[in-house]
Enzyme design. Structure first.
Site, PDB file in Angstrom:
ATOM      1  N   TYR A 144       0.877  -1.232  -0.142  1.00  0.00           N
ATOM      2  CA  TYR A 144       0.065   0.134   0.051  1.00  0.00           C
ATOM      3  C   TYR A 144       0.938   1.173   0.180  1.00  0.00           C
ATOM      4  O   TYR A 144       1.395   1.868   0.903  1.00  0.00           O
ATOM      5  CB  TYR A 144      -0.716  -0.026   1.337  1.00  0.00           C
ATOM      6  CG  TYR A 144      -2.028  -0.829   1.270  1.00  0.00           C
ATOM      7  CD1 TYR A 144      -2.287  -1.753   0.007  1.00  0.00           C
ATOM      8  CD2 TYR A 144      -2.749  -0.961   2.420  1.00  0.00           C
ATOM      9  CE1 TYR A 144      -3.372  -2.802   0.288  1.00  0.00           C
ATOM     10  CE2 TYR A 144      -3.800  -2.101   2.495  1.00  0.00           C
ATOM     11  CZ  TYR A 144      -3.967  -2.793   1.478  1.00  0.00           C
ATOM     12  OH  TYR A 144      -5.082  -3.848   1.400  1.00  0.00           O
TER      13      TYR A 144
ATOM     14  N   GLY B  38     -18.103  -2.107  -3.069  1.00  0.00           N
ATOM     15  CA  GLY B  38     -18.738  -2.963  -3.530  1.00  0.00           C
ATOM     16  C   GLY B  38     -18.170  -3.320  -4.834  1.00  0.00           C
ATOM     17  O   GLY B  38     -16.975  -3.575  -5.037  1.00  0.00           O
TER      18      GLY B  38
ATOM     19  N   PHE C 240     -14.103  -4.235   0.679  1.00  0.00           N
ATOM     20  CA  PHE C 240     -14.868  -3.753  -0.271  1.00  0.00           C
ATOM     21  C   PHE C 240     -16.447  -3.763   0.100  1.00  0.00           C
ATOM     22  O   PHE C 240     -17.129  -3.747  -0.782  1.00  0.00           O
ATOM     23  CB  PHE C 240     -14.675  -4.246  -1.924  1.00  0.00           C
ATOM     24  CG  PHE C 240     -13.312  -4.260  -2.249  1.00  0.00           C
ATOM     25  CD1 PHE C 240     -12.461  -3.356  -2.085  1.00  0.00           C
ATOM     26  CD2 PHE C 240     -12.940  -5.479  -3.297  1.00  0.00           C
ATOM     27  CE1 PHE C 240     -11.185  -3.262  -2.598  1.00  0.00           C
ATOM     28  CE2 PHE C 240     -11.543  -5.256  -3.824  1.00  0.00           C
ATOM     29  CZ  PHE C 240     -10.796  -4.333  -3.377  1.00  0.00           C
TER      30      PHE C 240
END
Length: 301
Positions: A67, A221, A217
């Site tokens: 990340y 989504g 998520f």
């Protein structure tokens, strides 16, 4: 009671955490690709945001060495925040995928390369051991994870890792890993619009085995790494209006309702959204509202 405590707690091995946590992916930009085209997040603001999360009861942070954006690393920002914080925070990181220093994605690490990835996380986080390390599979269709998980088990026995978990896997991978070492958590994509972990039985398997299931998520989504956009689901809007809540809060509450072993790790760089996400742990939906959410979408709003 801190806001994050309202949803209850779960144990990752011997480490008890509040079920509302924080995902650090967005700390460096919009998703894992970083924010190369935008202004990098201010370090002091990032540390302030993390401290705010801790003050509201968040004691579980999800991160990874991969990340990062050109000028920011999620692990480095977490290190800064924890160095000036006196409470206990469980940091969960991932190994397997890798990016070179310029940000280009590499192939899945070999088992003998996992030690280097663990040590990279240790350096960046400024720790002598890692609380939880998840083996993340680049491809959930991978036939076997025995060699990779076995390599991490050796690092756990060496004292570099306290507990082990899995990410982006199938139920067969969990069963395979459990023959090698305890598994404390499983991270897979899961939410109102993406329920493959229900179809495969993974969520129920985790509950049966006492393993935390940690969806990612859950708010964005099908947009996945992209920031959650305007909510278009009429069902979500209907329930949100009934509680004077945000659509994101409804999605988080729906996820947490799936079982006491389900944890939430929504990520944001917006302090107001952070507070809203954490407050979702106290949102109590009715069985009728859950039935509404489980019906087909009645149309875009």
């Amino acid at each position: 009671m801190n806001a994050a405590e309202a949803a209850g707690t779960w144990k990752l091995g011997d480490l008890e955490v509040n079920r509302i946590g924080y995902g650090a992916m967005r700390l460096t930009g919009n998703g894992m690709m970083g924010n190369s085209d935008g202004t990098p997040i201010d370090r002091d603001l990032a540390v302030s945001l993390l401290h705010s999360a801790f003050e509201q009861g968040v004691n579980h942070i999800d991160t990874a060495a991969f990340y990062f954006s050109p000028l920011r690393s999620a692990n480095e920002l977490i290190n800064r925040a924890l160095s000036s914080w006196h409470g206990d925070v469980v940091v969960v990181t991932k190994v397997g995928p890798a990016r070179d220093p310029s940000g280009e994605w590499l192939t899945m690490a070999r088992p003998d390369q996992l030690r280097g990835q663990v040590e990279e996380n240790l350096r960046q986080l400024g720790r002598d051991h890692l609380d939880v390390v998840n083996l993340r599979c680049n491809d959930p269709g991978t036939a076997s994870i025995t060699e990779h998980f076995g390599a991490l088990t050796e690092l756990r026995q060496a004292g570099l890792i306290r507990h082990l978990g899995l990410s982006n896997v199938r139920p067969t991978h969990v069963a395979e890993a459990l023959t090698i070492a305890p598994v404390v958590c499983v991270q897979n994509s899961y939410g109102l619009d993406w329920r493959r972990a229900d179809e495969s039985g993974l969520v129920d398997l985790c509950q049966e085995q006492g393993i935390a299931f940690v969806p990612y998520f859950a708010v964005s989504g099908l947009l996945r790494e992209a920031a959650a956009g305007q909510e278009h689901d009429a069902r979500v809007h209907s329930v949100a209006r009934a509680h004077s809540a945000t659509p994101a809060q409804v999605r988080i509450a729906w996820t947490l309702h799936r079982g006491p072993h389900v944890l939430a790790i929504p990520g944001t760089t917006n302090p107001a959204h952070l507070a809203e996400n954490i407050a979702a742990g106290s949102l109590r939906l009715t069985e009728q509202e859950f039935a509404v959410l489980d019906k087909p979408d009645e149309g875009a709003v």
